[in-house]
Design a protein around this motif. Structure first.
Motif, PDB file in Angstrom:
ATOM      1  N   ILE A 144     -49.190 -18.838 -62.910  1.00  0.00           N
ATOM      2  CA  ILE A 144     -50.205 -19.011 -64.305  1.00  0.00           C
ATOM      3  C   ILE A 144     -50.673 -17.493 -64.662  1.00  0.00           C
ATOM      4  O   ILE A 144     -50.478 -17.070 -65.729  1.00  0.00           O
ATOM      5  CB  ILE A 144     -51.281 -19.884 -64.246  1.00  0.00           C
ATOM      6  N   GLU A 145     -51.319 -16.832 -63.629  1.00  0.00           N
ATOM      7  CA  GLU A 145     -51.592 -15.490 -63.829  1.00  0.00           C
ATOM      8  C   GLU A 145     -50.709 -14.334 -64.446  1.00  0.00           C
ATOM      9  O   GLU A 145     -50.874 -13.737 -65.266  1.00  0.00           O
ATOM     10  CB  GLU A 145     -52.401 -14.748 -62.477  1.00  0.00           C
ATOM     11  N   SER A 146     -49.436 -14.590 -63.789  1.00  0.00           N
ATOM     12  CA  SER A 146     -48.452 -13.555 -64.096  1.00  0.00           C
ATOM     13  C   SER A 146     -48.063 -13.929 -65.620  1.00  0.00           C
ATOM     14  O   SER A 146     -47.756 -12.916 -66.427  1.00  0.00           O
ATOM     15  CB  SER A 146     -47.160 -13.466 -63.322  1.00  0.00           C
ATOM     16  N   LYS A 147     -48.026 -14.941 -66.015  1.00  0.00           N
ATOM     17  CA  LYS A 147     -47.644 -15.361 -67.662  1.00  0.00           C
ATOM     18  C   LYS A 147     -48.920 -14.731 -68.564  1.00  0.00           C
ATOM     19  O   LYS A 147     -48.621 -14.318 -69.423  1.00  0.00           O
ATOM     20  CB  LYS A 147     -47.565 -16.953 -67.786  1.00  0.00           C
ATOM     21  N   LEU A 148     -50.065 -14.926 -67.958  1.00  0.00           N
ATOM     22  CA  LEU A 148     -51.288 -14.716 -68.828  1.00  0.00           C
ATOM     23  C   LEU A 148     -51.378 -13.219 -68.849  1.00  0.00           C
ATOM     24  O   LEU A 148     -51.751 -12.655 -69.918  1.00  0.00           O
ATOM     25  CB  LEU A 148     -52.498 -15.206 -68.484  1.00  0.00           C
TER      26      LEU A 148
END
Length: 73
Positions: A56-60
């Motif tokens: 999730i963090e890498s996508k955001l």
């Protein structure tokens, strides 16, 4: 607004979590910190932090490289 973009991207990611019997809830965004609650199978999964940080963090961070994700307690 960045928060709206974050919420939209989270909505795009939710089906992947739902496939495995889990889901996420947006709790808040303060500055560049997004707080999420993992629910269902994701809430008790031993890989939950990896899902948050590497998934999730890498996508955001494609929206803003300074965004970070933390898990709601």
């Amino acid at each position: 607004m960045l928060e709206e973009q974050v919420k939209a991207m989270l909505d795009e990611l939710r089906p992947m979590l739902q496939q495995d019997g889990g889901d996420l809830e947006f709790v808040k965004m303060e500055g560049k910190v997004v707080t999420l609650k993992l629910v269902g199978h994701c809430g008790s999964c031993p890989y939950a932090m990896m899902t948050l940080k590497e998934g999730i963090e890498s996508k955001l961070r494609t929206l803003d490289p300074e965004l970070t994700v933390e898990r709601a307690r």
